[in-house]
Enzyme design. Sequence first.
Site, PDB file in Angstrom:
ATOM      1  N   HIS A 111       0.679  -1.483   0.030  1.00 15.62           N
ATOM      2  CA  HIS A 111      -0.070  -0.030  -0.004  1.00 15.62           C
ATOM      3  C   HIS A 111       0.998   1.159   0.257  1.00 15.62           C
ATOM      4  CE1 HIS A 111       0.586  -0.751   4.361  1.00 15.62           C
ATOM      5  NE2 HIS A 111       0.944   0.516   4.351  1.00 15.62           N
ATOM      6  N   ARG A 141      -1.698  10.777   4.570  1.00 14.18           N
ATOM      7  CA  ARG A 141      -2.442  11.531   5.705  1.00 14.18           C
ATOM      8  C   ARG A 141      -3.376  12.547   5.203  1.00 14.18           C
ATOM      9  NH1 ARG A 141       2.955  11.117   7.274  1.00 14.18           N
ATOM     10  NH2 ARG A 141       3.406   9.976   8.995  1.00 14.18           N
ATOM     11  N   GLU A 187      -3.866   3.593   1.738  1.00 17.68           N
ATOM     12  CA  GLU A 187      -4.058   3.821   3.078  1.00 17.68           C
ATOM     13  C   GLU A 187      -4.104   5.127   3.505  1.00 17.68           C
ATOM     14  OE1 GLU A 187      -1.664   3.683   7.519  1.00 17.68           O
ATOM     15  OE2 GLU A 187      -1.015   2.289   5.994  1.00 17.68           O
ATOM     16  N   ASN A 230      -5.451  11.504  11.725  1.00 20.94           N
ATOM     17  CA  ASN A 230      -5.051  11.647  13.113  1.00 20.94           C
ATOM     18  C   ASN A 230      -6.327  12.608  13.395  1.00 20.94           C
ATOM     19  OD1 ASN A 230      -2.493  10.386  13.077  1.00 20.94           O
ATOM     20  ND2 ASN A 230      -1.643  11.948  11.775  1.00 20.94           N
TER      21      ASN A 230
END
Length: 146
Positions: free
Chosen positions: A5, A9, A62, A66
């Site tokens: 992957h 973020r 992915e 956060n």
Amino acid sequence: MQYLHTMVRVRDLEQSLDFYCNKLGLQEVNRYDVEAGRFTLVFLAAPEDVARAKEKSGPMVELTYNWDPEEYDGGRNFGHLAYLVDDIYAACQKLMDAGVTINRPPRDGHMAFVRSPDGISIELLQRGEALEPAEPWASMENTGTW
């Protein structure tokens, strides 16, 4: 070695899922909410790759969200490429012998990080169960960032 992957973020998980799933057409394969680390991981695959992603854990994107707000500058929103290897110790030794710095050694027999010449973080994961901790890896310190 098997490609797994690419991690990115994201600042707004719902907005990102709208883009990647509703607009781009990827499908959610797995989701993990990690309360202790205060983050959510969402793994997405292209429609033609969903069965393979579920069976072999790749190829996927992915999305890492956060929970605590954070600014991602200097390309920090791009995380890493991940590859599955048959023997993490042998893979790291081969890289080290070729002059590559092992930024996060496989102390746990499961995971290591290196960087490309352009600074791209590459995660190496042991196929199957983690190997027993072994030297020099078990006591090797992190070097730089990963």
